[in-house]
Design a protein around this motif. Structure first.
Motif, PDB file in Angstrom:
ATOM      1  N   SER A 309     -12.780   6.168  28.277  1.00 57.76           N
ATOM      2  CA  SER A 309     -12.037   5.342  27.114  1.00 57.76           C
ATOM      3  C   SER A 309     -13.063   3.949  27.231  1.00 57.76           C
ATOM      4  CB  SER A 309     -10.777   4.715  27.791  1.00 57.76           C
ATOM      5  OG  SER A 309      -9.839   5.836  27.349  1.00 57.76           O
ATOM      6  N   VAL A 310     -13.682   3.398  28.332  1.00 61.15           N
ATOM      7  CA  VAL A 310     -14.334   2.240  28.506  1.00 61.15           C
ATOM      8  C   VAL A 310     -15.486   2.566  27.719  1.00 61.15           C
ATOM      9  CG1 VAL A 310     -13.070   1.174  30.186  1.00 61.15           C
ATOM     10  CG2 VAL A 310     -14.810   2.424  30.958  1.00 61.15           C
ATOM     11  N   PHE A 311     -16.270   3.606  28.004  1.00 58.34           N
ATOM     12  CA  PHE A 311     -17.501   3.870  27.415  1.00 58.34           C
ATOM     13  C   PHE A 311     -17.587   4.161  25.840  1.00 58.34           C
ATOM     14  CE2 PHE A 311     -20.985   3.693  30.298  1.00 58.34           C
ATOM     15  CZ  PHE A 311     -20.250   3.516  31.368  1.00 58.34           C
ATOM     16  N   ASP A 370      -2.269   2.906  27.280  1.00 56.67           N
ATOM     17  CA  ASP A 370      -2.195   3.554  28.506  1.00 56.67           C
ATOM     18  C   ASP A 370      -3.194   2.719  29.425  1.00 56.67           C
ATOM     19  OD1 ASP A 370      -4.387   5.940  26.922  1.00 56.67           O
ATOM     20  OD2 ASP A 370      -5.259   4.715  28.610  1.00 56.67           O
ATOM     21  N   LEU A 371      -3.567   3.149  30.515  1.00 58.06           N
ATOM     22  CA  LEU A 371      -4.158   2.293  31.739  1.00 58.06           C
ATOM     23  C   LEU A 371      -5.555   2.252  31.255  1.00 58.06           C
ATOM     24  CD1 LEU A 371      -5.061   1.201  34.496  1.00 58.06           C
ATOM     25  CD2 LEU A 371      -4.717   3.612  35.292  1.00 58.06           C
ATOM     26  N   GLY A 392       0.727  -5.629  25.879  1.00 61.02           N
ATOM     27  CA  GLY A 392       0.978  -4.463  26.725  1.00 61.02           C
ATOM     28  C   GLY A 392       0.217  -4.220  27.905  1.00 61.02           C
ATOM     29  N   CYS A 393      -0.392  -5.304  28.628  1.00 62.26           N
ATOM     30  CA  CYS A 393      -1.034  -5.158  29.875  1.00 62.26           C
ATOM     31  C   CYS A 393      -0.338  -4.640  31.037  1.00 62.26           C
ATOM     32  CB  CYS A 393      -1.719  -6.691  30.126  1.00 62.26           C
ATOM     33  SG  CYS A 393      -2.846  -7.078  28.783  1.00 62.26           S
ATOM     34  N   GLY A 399      -3.286   0.006  37.346  1.00 57.46           N
ATOM     35  CA  GLY A 399      -4.536   0.441  38.109  1.00 57.46           C
ATOM     36  C   GLY A 399      -5.429  -0.623  38.727  1.00 57.46           C
ATOM     37  N   TYR A 400      -5.319  -1.998  37.684  1.00 54.75           N
ATOM     38  CA  TYR A 400      -6.120  -2.910  38.059  1.00 54.75           C
ATOM     39  C   TYR A 400      -5.303  -3.927  38.697  1.00 54.75           C
ATOM     40  CZ  TYR A 400      -9.716  -0.285  35.010  1.00 54.75           C
ATOM     41  OH  TYR A 400     -10.225   0.646  34.335  1.00 54.75           O
TER      42      TYR A 400
END
Ligand code: EPZ
Length: 422
Positions: A309-311, A370-371, A392-393, A399-400
Protein backbone atom coordinates in the motif's frame (compact mmCIF):
# COMPACT_ATOMS: atom_id res chain seq x y z
CA UNK A 1 -11.51 8.76 16.43
CA UNK A 2 -8.15 10.40 15.96
CA UNK A 3 -7.00 12.24 12.89
CA UNK A 4 -3.75 13.67 11.60
CA UNK A 5 -2.99 16.65 9.42
CA UNK A 6 0.03 16.73 7.11
CA UNK A 7 1.58 19.66 5.21
CA UNK A 8 2.86 18.23 1.93
CA UNK A 9 5.75 19.16 -0.40
CA UNK A 10 8.24 19.57 2.42
CA UNK A 11 11.40 17.49 1.74
CA UNK A 12 12.20 15.25 4.70
CA UNK A 13 15.45 15.52 6.62
CA UNK A 14 16.25 13.66 9.82
CA UNK A 15 16.61 10.26 11.42
CA UNK A 16 14.33 7.96 13.37
CA UNK A 17 14.91 4.86 15.47
CA UNK A 18 12.44 2.19 14.43
CA UNK A 19 10.07 0.63 16.99
CA UNK A 20 10.10 -3.07 17.85
CA UNK A 21 8.39 -5.36 15.37
CA UNK A 22 4.63 -5.77 15.85
CA UNK A 23 4.64 -9.02 13.90
CA UNK A 24 7.50 -10.44 15.97
CA UNK A 25 6.15 -9.30 19.34
CA UNK A 26 2.60 -10.62 18.95
CA UNK A 27 3.56 -14.31 18.51
CA UNK A 28 6.15 -13.99 21.29
CA UNK A 29 3.46 -12.68 23.62
CA UNK A 30 1.28 -15.68 22.71
CA UNK A 31 4.28 -17.99 23.21
CA UNK A 32 4.75 -16.72 26.77
CA UNK A 33 1.85 -19.09 27.61
CA UNK A 34 4.26 -21.98 27.08
CA UNK A 35 6.25 -21.28 30.26
CA UNK A 36 5.03 -21.16 33.84
CA UNK A 37 6.54 -17.92 35.13
CA UNK A 38 7.29 -14.39 34.03
CA UNK A 39 8.44 -13.55 30.51
CA UNK A 40 10.02 -10.16 29.81
CA UNK A 41 10.02 -8.69 26.29
CA UNK A 42 11.97 -5.49 25.55
CA UNK A 43 11.42 -2.97 22.73
CA UNK A 44 7.68 -3.68 22.67
CA UNK A 45 5.74 -0.96 20.83
CA UNK A 46 2.79 0.61 22.66
CA UNK A 47 0.31 -0.22 19.89
CA UNK A 48 -3.33 -1.26 19.98
CA UNK A 49 -2.60 -4.84 18.91
CA UNK A 50 -0.22 -5.31 21.85
CA UNK A 51 -2.90 -4.16 24.27
CA UNK A 52 -5.42 -6.45 22.56
CA UNK A 53 -3.04 -9.38 23.06
CA UNK A 54 -2.67 -8.33 26.71
CA UNK A 55 -6.46 -8.51 26.96
CA UNK A 56 -6.47 -12.06 25.62
CA UNK A 57 -3.65 -13.22 27.92
CA UNK A 58 -5.26 -11.60 30.96
CA UNK A 59 -8.59 -13.25 30.14
CA UNK A 60 -6.73 -16.58 30.32
CA UNK A 61 -5.28 -15.80 33.76
CA UNK A 62 -2.01 -14.06 32.93
CA UNK A 63 -0.90 -10.76 34.44
CA UNK A 64 0.55 -8.28 31.96
CA UNK A 65 2.13 -4.85 31.99
CA UNK A 66 3.95 -2.56 29.59
CA UNK A 67 6.21 0.25 30.72
CA UNK A 68 8.85 2.13 28.70
CA UNK A 69 8.79 -0.53 26.01
CA UNK A 70 9.22 -3.45 28.40
CA UNK A 71 6.37 -5.97 28.54
CA UNK A 72 6.13 -8.26 31.55
CA UNK A 73 3.85 -11.30 31.19
CA UNK A 74 3.30 -13.57 34.19
CA UNK A 75 1.86 -16.84 32.84
CA UNK A 76 2.29 -18.76 36.09
CA UNK A 77 -1.40 -19.57 36.19
CA UNK A 78 -3.50 -20.17 33.09
CA UNK A 79 -6.96 -20.87 34.50
CA UNK A 80 -9.16 -20.16 31.47
CA UNK A 81 -9.04 -21.70 28.01
CA UNK A 82 -11.63 -19.62 26.19
CA UNK A 83 -10.52 -16.60 24.22
CA UNK A 84 -13.25 -13.93 24.48
CA UNK A 85 -14.94 -13.34 21.14
CA UNK A 86 -14.53 -9.57 21.35
CA UNK A 87 -10.74 -9.96 21.13
CA UNK A 88 -10.97 -12.44 18.27
CA UNK A 89 -13.10 -10.04 16.27
CA UNK A 90 -10.85 -7.09 17.12
CA UNK A 91 -7.61 -8.77 16.19
CA UNK A 92 -7.32 -11.55 13.64
CA UNK A 93 -3.92 -12.60 14.86
CA UNK A 94 -5.54 -13.81 18.08
CA UNK A 95 -5.62 -17.16 16.24
CA UNK A 96 -1.92 -17.57 17.07
CA UNK A 97 -2.84 -18.12 20.72
CA UNK A 98 -4.40 -21.47 19.76
CA UNK A 99 -1.15 -23.43 19.43
CA UNK A 100 0.53 -22.37 22.67
CA UNK A 101 -2.73 -22.58 24.62
CA UNK A 102 -3.36 -26.17 23.50
CA UNK A 103 0.28 -27.06 24.19
CA UNK A 104 0.08 -25.54 27.69
CA UNK A 105 -3.39 -26.68 28.82
CA UNK A 106 -4.58 -29.33 26.37
CA UNK A 107 -7.60 -27.20 25.55
CA UNK A 108 -8.62 -24.03 23.71
CA UNK A 109 -11.87 -22.41 22.72
CA UNK A 110 -11.96 -19.57 20.23
CA UNK A 111 -13.93 -18.25 17.30
CA UNK A 112 -13.41 -17.89 13.61
CA UNK A 113 -11.62 -14.53 13.31
CA UNK A 114 -13.61 -13.65 10.22
CA UNK A 115 -12.45 -11.78 7.21
CA UNK A 116 -11.15 -8.26 7.07
CA UNK A 117 -10.46 -5.64 4.45
CA UNK A 118 -7.60 -7.77 3.11
CA UNK A 119 -9.86 -10.69 2.23
CA UNK A 120 -11.33 -13.86 3.65
CA UNK A 121 -8.36 -14.65 5.89
CA UNK A 122 -9.10 -18.40 6.39
CA UNK A 123 -7.33 -20.40 9.10
CA UNK A 124 -7.52 -23.87 7.54
CA UNK A 125 -3.73 -24.24 7.49
CA UNK A 126 -3.57 -23.45 11.22
CA UNK A 127 -6.24 -26.01 12.10
CA UNK A 128 -4.87 -28.76 9.86
CA UNK A 129 -1.39 -28.35 11.37
CA UNK A 130 -2.77 -28.56 14.92
CA UNK A 131 -4.83 -31.64 13.98
CA UNK A 132 -1.69 -33.25 12.53
CA UNK A 133 -0.03 -32.70 15.91
CA UNK A 134 -2.85 -34.64 17.57
CA UNK A 135 -5.33 -31.96 18.58
CA UNK A 136 -9.00 -32.78 18.21
CA UNK A 137 -10.64 -29.66 16.80
CA UNK A 138 -14.40 -29.27 16.47
CA UNK A 139 -15.95 -26.36 14.61
CA UNK A 140 -19.57 -25.31 14.96
CA UNK A 141 -21.46 -22.04 14.76
CA UNK A 142 -18.31 -20.01 14.32
CA UNK A 143 -16.76 -21.53 17.43
CA UNK A 144 -13.59 -23.63 17.48
CA UNK A 145 -13.17 -26.10 20.36
CA UNK A 146 -9.80 -27.84 20.60
CA UNK A 147 -8.62 -30.55 22.99
CA UNK A 148 -5.53 -32.71 23.17
CA UNK A 149 -3.45 -34.86 25.43
CA UNK A 150 0.24 -34.24 24.96
CA UNK A 151 0.74 -33.28 21.30
CA UNK A 152 2.78 -35.69 19.21
CA UNK A 153 5.60 -34.79 16.85
CA UNK A 154 4.86 -35.34 13.16
CA UNK A 155 5.73 -34.17 9.66
CA UNK A 156 3.66 -31.29 8.24
CA UNK A 157 3.93 -29.77 4.78
CA UNK A 158 2.13 -26.45 4.37
CA UNK A 159 0.16 -25.98 1.16
CA UNK A 160 1.14 -22.31 1.32
CA UNK A 161 3.95 -20.69 3.39
CA UNK A 162 1.53 -19.05 5.80
CA UNK A 163 3.25 -16.86 8.41
CA UNK A 164 0.62 -17.39 11.10
CA UNK A 165 0.17 -21.10 10.47
CA UNK A 166 3.93 -21.63 10.62
CA UNK A 167 4.09 -19.75 13.93
CA UNK A 168 1.11 -21.62 15.39
CA UNK A 169 2.58 -25.00 14.45
CA UNK A 170 6.00 -24.15 15.89
CA UNK A 171 4.48 -22.90 19.15
CA UNK A 172 2.47 -26.12 19.46
CA UNK A 173 5.33 -28.43 18.49
CA UNK A 174 7.87 -27.15 21.04
CA UNK A 175 6.10 -29.07 23.85
CA UNK A 176 5.07 -32.09 21.74
CA UNK A 177 6.31 -35.62 22.37
CA UNK A 178 9.01 -36.27 19.76
CA UNK A 179 10.19 -34.45 16.68
CA UNK A 180 8.16 -32.30 14.30
CA UNK A 181 9.34 -31.42 10.79
CA UNK A 182 7.58 -28.46 9.17
CA UNK A 183 8.02 -28.15 5.40
CA UNK A 184 7.21 -25.27 3.06
CA UNK A 185 7.21 -22.92 6.06
CA UNK A 186 7.09 -19.16 5.79
CA UNK A 187 10.58 -17.62 6.17
CA UNK A 188 9.72 -14.11 7.33
CA UNK A 189 12.27 -12.58 9.76
CA UNK A 190 9.56 -12.50 12.42
CA UNK A 191 9.50 -16.31 12.37
CA UNK A 192 13.27 -16.47 12.74
CA UNK A 193 12.92 -14.07 15.67
CA UNK A 194 10.18 -16.23 17.23
CA UNK A 195 12.39 -19.33 16.93
CA UNK A 196 15.18 -17.42 18.68
CA UNK A 197 12.80 -16.49 21.48
CA UNK A 198 11.52 -20.08 21.85
CA UNK A 199 15.06 -21.47 21.86
CA UNK A 200 15.92 -18.95 24.59
CA UNK A 201 13.06 -20.56 26.55
CA UNK A 202 14.69 -23.98 26.12
CA UNK A 203 13.07 -25.14 22.89
CA UNK A 204 15.17 -26.98 20.30
CA UNK A 205 14.29 -25.57 16.88
CA UNK A 206 16.62 -25.76 13.90
CA UNK A 207 16.33 -24.45 10.35
CA UNK A 208 15.14 -20.94 11.24
CA UNK A 209 15.21 -18.76 8.13
CA UNK A 210 14.76 -21.72 5.82
CA UNK A 211 11.51 -23.26 4.60
CA UNK A 212 12.00 -26.37 6.72
CA UNK A 213 11.89 -26.20 10.52
CA UNK A 214 12.73 -29.13 12.79
CA UNK A 215 11.41 -29.00 16.35
CA UNK A 216 12.58 -31.43 19.06
CA UNK A 217 9.74 -31.47 21.59
CA UNK A 218 10.65 -30.50 25.16
CA UNK A 219 8.92 -31.48 28.40
CA UNK A 220 8.80 -27.88 29.59
CA UNK A 221 10.04 -24.41 28.72
CA UNK A 222 11.34 -21.68 31.00
CA UNK A 223 10.37 -18.03 30.80
CA UNK A 224 13.07 -15.69 29.54
CA UNK A 225 13.96 -12.08 28.83
CA UNK A 226 14.22 -11.26 25.12
CA UNK A 227 14.51 -8.31 22.74
CA UNK A 228 12.64 -8.70 19.42
CA UNK A 229 13.97 -7.17 16.22
CA UNK A 230 12.98 -3.81 14.77
CA UNK A 231 9.84 -3.41 12.69
CA UNK A 232 10.95 -3.72 9.06
CA UNK A 233 7.52 -2.61 7.83
CA UNK A 234 7.67 0.63 9.82
CA UNK A 235 11.19 1.18 8.47
CA UNK A 236 9.97 0.58 4.91
CA UNK A 237 7.06 2.95 5.49
CA UNK A 238 9.36 5.81 6.52
CA UNK A 239 11.73 5.17 3.62
CA UNK A 240 8.72 5.29 1.28
CA UNK A 241 7.66 8.57 2.91
CA UNK A 242 11.03 10.11 2.02
CA UNK A 243 10.69 8.84 -1.56
CA UNK A 244 7.33 10.57 -1.89
CA UNK A 245 8.42 13.81 -0.20
CA UNK A 246 12.06 13.68 -1.42
CA UNK A 247 14.90 14.57 0.98
CA UNK A 248 17.47 12.62 2.97
CA UNK A 249 16.71 10.44 6.01
CA UNK A 250 18.11 7.62 8.12
CA UNK A 251 16.10 4.82 9.75
CA UNK A 252 18.04 3.24 12.61
CA UNK A 253 17.96 -0.10 14.38
CA UNK A 254 16.63 -2.13 11.46
CA UNK A 255 18.65 -4.84 9.69
CA UNK A 256 18.98 -3.86 6.01
CA UNK A 257 19.03 -7.54 5.03
CA UNK A 258 15.41 -7.85 6.16
CA UNK A 259 14.42 -5.26 3.54
CA UNK A 260 16.59 -6.47 0.66
CA UNK A 261 13.84 -6.60 -1.97
CA UNK A 262 12.16 -3.31 -0.95
CA UNK A 263 15.59 -1.63 -1.10
CA UNK A 264 16.06 -3.01 -4.63
CA UNK A 265 12.68 -1.50 -5.57
CA UNK A 266 13.64 1.86 -4.02
CA UNK A 267 16.88 1.92 -6.03
CA UNK A 268 14.97 1.11 -9.23
CA UNK A 269 12.68 4.07 -8.40
CA UNK A 270 15.70 6.37 -8.14
CA UNK A 271 16.56 6.37 -4.43
CA UNK A 272 20.20 6.48 -3.33
CA UNK A 273 20.57 3.93 -0.51
CA UNK A 274 23.46 3.44 1.91
CA UNK A 275 23.69 0.56 4.37
CA UNK A 276 26.62 -0.84 6.27
CA UNK A 277 25.14 -4.32 6.71
CA UNK A 278 24.75 -4.11 10.46
CA UNK A 279 21.61 -3.20 12.39
CA UNK A 280 22.68 0.42 12.41
CA UNK A 281 20.13 1.17 9.77
CA UNK A 282 19.58 2.55 6.30
CA UNK A 283 20.23 5.98 4.79
CA UNK A 284 18.09 7.12 1.84
CA UNK A 285 18.51 10.17 -0.38
CA UNK A 286 15.79 11.12 -2.90
CA UNK A 287 16.78 14.10 -5.00
CA UNK A 288 13.71 14.18 -7.28
CA UNK A 289 10.43 12.49 -8.05
CA UNK A 290 10.58 8.69 -8.00
CA UNK A 291 10.44 6.77 -11.26
CA UNK A 292 7.56 4.38 -11.99
CA UNK A 293 7.94 0.75 -10.91
CA UNK A 294 6.69 -2.77 -11.66
CA UNK A 295 6.54 -4.96 -8.55
CA UNK A 296 4.82 -8.08 -7.30
CA UNK A 297 4.34 -9.05 -3.64
CA UNK A 298 5.13 -12.55 -2.39
CA UNK A 299 6.29 -14.63 0.58
CA UNK A 300 9.64 -13.56 2.08
CA UNK A 301 12.18 -12.79 0.70
CA UNK A 302 9.96 -11.39 -2.06
CA UNK A 303 8.52 -7.89 -1.78
CA UNK A 304 6.35 -7.87 1.39
CA UNK A 305 2.61 -7.43 1.02
CA UNK A 306 2.66 -5.13 4.05
CA UNK A 307 4.59 -2.52 2.04
CA UNK A 308 2.40 -2.76 -1.06
CA UNK A 309 0.00 0.00 0.00
CA UNK A 310 2.71 2.51 0.87
CA UNK A 311 4.51 1.84 -2.42
CA UNK A 312 1.22 2.25 -4.24
CA UNK A 313 1.17 5.73 -2.70
CA UNK A 314 4.73 6.42 -3.89
CA UNK A 315 3.76 5.22 -7.38
CA UNK A 316 0.89 7.75 -7.40
CA UNK A 317 3.44 10.60 -7.40
CA UNK A 318 6.07 8.88 -9.55
CA UNK A 319 7.25 10.11 -12.94
CA UNK A 320 5.75 7.50 -15.27
CA UNK A 321 3.65 4.34 -15.19
CA UNK A 322 3.68 1.68 -12.45
CA UNK A 323 2.13 -1.75 -12.00
CA UNK A 324 1.78 -3.33 -8.57
CA UNK A 325 0.53 -6.92 -8.31
CA UNK A 326 -0.72 -8.24 -4.94
CA UNK A 327 -0.10 -12.00 -4.77
CA UNK A 328 -0.75 -12.61 -1.05
CA UNK A 329 -4.17 -11.15 -0.21
CA UNK A 330 -7.10 -11.09 -2.60
CA UNK A 331 -8.34 -7.64 -1.52
CA UNK A 332 -5.47 -5.39 -0.48
CA UNK A 333 -6.16 -2.32 -2.61
CA UNK A 334 -8.61 -0.60 -0.23
CA UNK A 335 -6.27 2.40 -0.10
CA UNK A 336 -6.76 3.04 -3.83
CA UNK A 337 -10.19 4.60 -3.38
CA UNK A 338 -8.84 7.14 -0.88
CA UNK A 339 -5.64 7.73 -2.89
CA UNK A 340 -7.83 8.84 -5.81
CA UNK A 341 -9.04 11.73 -3.62
CA UNK A 342 -5.44 13.02 -3.83
CA UNK A 343 -5.87 13.01 -7.61
CA UNK A 344 -4.08 9.71 -8.04
CA UNK A 345 -4.74 7.88 -11.31
CA UNK A 346 -5.13 4.20 -10.35
CA UNK A 347 -6.81 1.48 -12.41
CA UNK A 348 -7.56 -1.77 -10.57
CA UNK A 349 -7.84 -5.09 -12.36
CA UNK A 350 -8.26 -8.02 -9.97
CA UNK A 351 -4.87 -8.27 -8.23
CA UNK A 352 -3.05 -5.56 -10.19
CA UNK A 353 -3.05 -1.79 -9.78
CA UNK A 354 -1.90 0.23 -12.81
CA UNK A 355 -0.84 3.75 -11.84
CA UNK A 356 -0.03 6.87 -13.86
CA UNK A 357 1.95 9.07 -11.53
CA UNK A 358 1.48 12.80 -11.17
CA UNK A 359 3.12 15.52 -9.09
CA UNK A 360 2.15 17.27 -6.98
CA UNK A 361 -0.84 15.40 -5.65
CA UNK A 362 -3.85 17.37 -4.46
CA UNK A 363 -4.41 17.81 -0.72
CA UNK A 364 -7.42 15.80 0.45
CA UNK A 365 -9.60 14.73 3.36
CA UNK A 366 -9.42 10.93 3.58
CA UNK A 367 -10.13 8.08 5.98
CA UNK A 368 -7.76 5.17 6.70
CA UNK A 369 -9.33 1.89 5.43
CA UNK A 370 -6.91 -0.39 7.33
CA UNK A 371 -3.51 -0.37 9.02
CA UNK A 372 -1.15 -0.21 6.05
CA UNK A 373 -3.66 1.62 3.87
CA UNK A 374 -3.72 4.38 6.48
CA UNK A 375 0.08 4.63 6.40
CA UNK A 376 -0.16 4.86 2.60
CA UNK A 377 -2.46 7.88 2.89
CA UNK A 378 0.14 9.62 5.08
CA UNK A 379 2.79 8.92 2.45
CA UNK A 380 0.57 10.37 -0.29
CA UNK A 381 -0.21 13.46 1.82
CA UNK A 382 3.52 14.21 1.98
CA UNK A 383 3.47 14.60 -1.82
CA UNK A 384 0.36 16.84 -1.92
CA UNK A 385 0.53 20.59 -2.50
CA UNK A 386 -1.12 21.71 0.74
CA UNK A 387 -2.54 20.39 4.02
CA UNK A 388 -4.35 17.02 4.07
CA UNK A 389 -6.47 15.45 6.79
CA UNK A 390 -6.41 11.71 7.50
CA UNK A 391 -9.20 10.39 9.71
CA UNK A 392 -9.66 6.90 11.12
CA UNK A 393 -6.12 6.86 12.48
CA UNK A 394 -7.06 4.22 15.05
CA UNK A 395 -6.27 1.81 12.22
CA UNK A 396 -2.74 3.22 11.95
CA UNK A 397 -2.32 3.06 15.73
CA UNK A 398 -2.77 -0.73 15.56
CA UNK A 399 0.75 -1.04 14.13
CA UNK A 400 2.58 2.28 14.41
CA UNK A 401 3.38 3.42 17.95
CA UNK A 402 3.34 7.08 16.94
CA UNK A 403 3.50 7.78 13.22
CA UNK A 404 3.26 11.54 13.85
CA UNK A 405 6.23 11.47 16.22
CA UNK A 406 8.29 9.41 13.80
CA UNK A 407 7.44 11.43 10.68
CA UNK A 408 8.05 14.60 12.73
CA UNK A 409 11.54 13.35 13.62
CA UNK A 410 12.11 13.00 9.88
CA UNK A 411 11.19 16.65 9.38
CA UNK A 412 7.58 16.29 8.24
CA UNK A 413 5.05 18.95 9.25
CA UNK A 414 2.44 16.69 10.85
CA UNK A 415 0.13 17.03 13.82
CA UNK A 416 -2.51 14.96 15.59
CA UNK A 417 -6.08 16.06 16.01
CA UNK A 418 -8.05 14.35 18.78
CA UNK A 419 -11.56 14.68 17.49
CA UNK A 420 -14.13 14.89 20.25
CA UNK A 421 -17.70 13.84 19.60
CA UNK A 422 -20.73 14.59 21.76
C1 EPZ B 1 0.88 -12.22 8.83
O1 EPZ B 1 -0.51 -12.43 8.67
C2 EPZ B 1 1.04 -10.76 9.26
N1 EPZ B 1 0.37 -10.56 10.54
C3 EPZ B 1 0.43 -9.86 8.20
O2 EPZ B 1 0.67 -8.51 8.60
C4 EPZ B 1 1.15 -10.11 6.88
O3 EPZ B 1 0.54 -9.32 5.87
C5 EPZ B 1 1.05 -11.60 6.51
O4 EPZ B 1 1.57 -12.40 7.58
C6 EPZ B 1 1.82 -11.93 5.25
O5 EPZ B 1 3.16 -11.59 5.40
C7 EPZ B 1 1.03 -10.88 11.68
O6 EPZ B 1 2.13 -11.40 11.66
C8 EPZ B 1 0.32 -10.57 12.97
P1 EPZ B 1 -0.56 -15.52 6.16
P2 EPZ B 1 -1.09 -13.93 8.45
O7 EPZ B 1 -1.12 -16.62 6.99
O8 EPZ B 1 -0.31 -14.88 9.28
C9 EPZ B 1 -3.79 -17.35 3.27
C10 EPZ B 1 0.12 -6.29 9.04
O9 EPZ B 1 -0.24 -5.39 8.27
N2 EPZ B 1 -4.05 -18.32 4.35
O10 EPZ B 1 0.86 -15.61 5.71
O11 EPZ B 1 -2.55 -13.90 8.61
C11 EPZ B 1 -4.31 -15.97 3.61
O12 EPZ B 1 -5.69 -15.86 3.27
C12 EPZ B 1 -0.47 -7.68 8.89
O13 EPZ B 1 0.98 -6.18 9.92
C13 EPZ B 1 -4.85 -19.43 4.10
O14 EPZ B 1 -5.35 -19.61 2.99
O15 EPZ B 1 -0.72 -14.15 6.92
C14 EPZ B 1 -3.47 -15.07 2.76
O16 EPZ B 1 -4.01 -15.02 1.46
C15 EPZ B 1 -1.54 -7.74 7.83
N3 EPZ B 1 -5.11 -20.31 5.11
C16 EPZ B 1 -2.12 -15.80 2.72
O17 EPZ B 1 -2.39 -17.14 3.13
C17 EPZ B 1 -4.57 -20.12 6.36
O18 EPZ B 1 -4.82 -20.98 7.24
C18 EPZ B 1 -1.07 -15.21 3.63
O19 EPZ B 1 -1.55 -15.29 4.93
C19 EPZ B 1 -3.75 -18.99 6.60
C20 EPZ B 1 -3.50 -18.11 5.58
Amino acid sequence: MSAIQIQGLRPLCGSVTVQGSKNAVLPMMAASLLAKGTTVLCRVPAIADVYAMFGILESLGCRCSLSDGTAVIDASRVEEVQIPEKFVKAMRSSVMVLGPLIARTGEAVTYYPGGCVLGKRPIDLHLSALRSLGAEIREAGGMIVASAGRLRGTRIRFGFPSVGATENAVMAAVLAQGTTVLENCAREPEITDLCGFLNAMGARISGAGSNTLTVEGASELKPCRYTPGADRICAGTYLAAAMAATGEIAVKGVEPGQLAEPLNVMRRMGAEIETDGKASGIRLRMRKRPRGIVLKTGPYPAFPTDLQSVFLAVACTADGESRLTEEIFEARFAAARMLRRFGAQIRLDDRTAAVTGRSPLTPAIVCAPDLRGGAALAVAALAADGISLIEGCEHIERGYEDICRDLGELGAEVWTIKQKFG
